[in-house]
Enzyme design. Structure first.
Site, mmCIF file in Angstrom:
data_model
loop_
_atom_site.group_PDB
_atom_site.id
_atom_site.type_symbol
_atom_site.label_atom_id
_atom_site.label_comp_id
_atom_site.label_asym_id
_atom_site.label_seq_id
_atom_site.Cartn_x
_atom_site.Cartn_y
_atom_site.Cartn_z
ATOM 1 N N GLY A 1 38.777 33.796 40.273
ATOM 2 C CA GLY A 1 40.163 34.244 40.180
ATOM 3 C C GLY A 1 40.966 33.846 41.410
ATOM 4 C CG ASP B 1 34.811 34.791 37.203
ATOM 5 O OD1 ASP B 1 35.007 35.377 36.122
ATOM 6 O OD2 ASP B 1 35.694 34.637 38.056
ATOM 7 C CB ILE B 2 33.048 36.430 32.523
ATOM 8 C CG1 ILE B 2 34.544 36.375 32.767
ATOM 9 C CG2 ILE B 2 32.487 37.813 32.656
ATOM 10 C CD1 ILE B 2 35.348 37.036 31.670
ATOM 11 C CE1 TYR C 1 46.019 45.108 38.533
ATOM 12 C CE2 TYR C 1 48.083 45.770 39.560
ATOM 13 C CZ TYR C 1 46.893 45.071 39.601
ATOM 14 O OH TYR C 1 46.585 44.318 40.716
HETATM 15 C C1 AKB Z 1 50.266 41.733 40.003
HETATM 16 O O1 AKB Z 1 51.421 41.276 40.045
HETATM 17 O O2 AKB Z 1 49.786 42.310 39.018
HETATM 18 C C2 AKB Z 1 49.423 41.660 41.259
HETATM 19 C C3 AKB Z 1 49.538 42.887 42.085
HETATM 20 C C4 AKB Z 1 50.723 43.112 42.921
HETATM 21 O O3 AKB Z 1 48.665 43.687 42.073
HETATM 22 N N1 AKB Z 1 49.791 40.498 42.008
#
Ligand code: AKB
Length: 333
Positions: free
Chosen positions: A16, A39-40, A147
């Protein structure tokens, strides 16, 4: 770090954006054989030699993680495998399973095998109710993205594994990361990388965030130093251990454009806002207060906005004219 005992370092998500450079940064510091990339997917053929030693590890599969730890006699894991913000928003279940489930498995294996773990959190761990200017180290965290939810939960889980089981967990909250090597994928801050490729190739860029969207950012060499230095820091000095705010610079697309124009005066930008990524960006801080990291492990970034822009353009002009010359359209300095 446990590398002092001759144990190896495992990097998950090594192909990544951060991983592909962190592997090399760790190898420069600790030697090639001590750092195992995983990694995968496999590296493309032209890079696969460089990635050796390499292990195929799917972080949603506990057996694969355990086998890699045993086979390579690992003492430290830099656990980077995760979906970024916009990709996670498109697939929340996958994001939960990988970002949260992957970290939980790594921490469990760390508890059983006495491993140290680095976990990258993010500015995404903050939300609209967080103070957005000079966001303090300890503050309100009510993110509105999946996230962000996985990042806050990850920070807490790392604290828990340290306090409850003594696992040596450490981590930082990364801002948007800018690099000329591996492109990001599925992030909200990705515009700050794409803009350089388009500026050099076509002399113009269509930005998916509005001109005045201010976000915290960092150049990749500083991000690598942050991870490596924190893991090597004296544990007795660490009050926070996990989720240290770190920052390099803070800018808007408009300010980045002005800086690029100092080198490419004919560069043009227009805006086609993506509502999903704009909403995510609007919920994130403008700038972070990194004083805890400075005080506890001497964190200090090297690159500000002008230095980063100059280096990105210089490196990418070389890279694109060597490997991708067809796309470069004479928009040179
Ligand atoms: C994203 O934009 O998702 C990442 C972050 C700021 O965690 N670059």
């Amino acid at each position: 770090m446990n590398t002092l005992d001759g144990k190896r370092i495992l990097v998950t998500g090594a192909l990544g954006q951060i991983g592909s450079e962190l592997v090399h940064g760790l190898r420069r510091r600790y030697g090639k054989d001590l750092v195992v990339a995983s990694d995968i997917r496999y590296a493309p053929p032209e890079e696969s030699q460089e990635m050796e030693p390499f292990a195929y590890v799917d972080c949603t599969n506990e057996t694969q993680i355990s086998e890699a730890i045993r086979r390579w006699d690992v003492g430290t894991v830099f656990h980077l495998a995760s979906l970024l913000s916009a990709a996670a928003e498109a697939k929340p279940h996958v994001a939960w399973n990988l970002n949260m489930g992957g970290l939980y498995r790594v921490l469990e294996i760390a508890r059983e095998n006495n491993l140290a773990v680095f976990f990258p959190s993010s500015i995404g761990a903050f939300g609209p109710s967080t103070p957005s200017v000079k966001t303090p180290q300890d503050t309100i965290q009510r993110p509105t993205t999946i996230y962000g939810v996985t990042k806050v939960a990850g920070e807490l889980l790392c604290d828990y594994y340290f306090q409850r089981f003594g696992v040596d967990t450490r981590g930082v909250r990364y801002p948007g990361l800018i690099s000329h090597i591996a492109p990001p994928g599925g992030g909200t801050t990705d515009y700050a990388v794409d803009i350089f490729y388009e500026a050099i190739r076509h002399g113009r860029y269509t930005c998916f965030l509005s001109a005045e969207t201010r976000l915290d950012m960092m150049y990749m060499p500083d991000a690598l130093d942050a991870a490596i230095d924190l893991m090597a820091a004296d544990a007795d000095r660490l009050v926070h251990r996990n989720a240290f705010n770190v920052t390099g610079m803070s800018f808007t697309p408009e300010e980045l454009t002005s800086e690029i124009r100092k080198h490419l005066p004919r560069f043009e930008i227009d805006y086609q806002i993506d509502p999903v990524r704009q909403a995510i960006a609007d919920s994130w801080p403008d700038s972070l207060d990194d004083s805890a990291a400075r005080a506890e492990w001497d964190w200090s970034p090297r690159y500000d906005l002008p230095m980063m822009v100059e280096d990105m353009l210089r490196q990418l002009e070389v890279k694109l004219s060597a490997g991708d010359g067809a796309g470069v359209k004479g928009n040179t300095r």
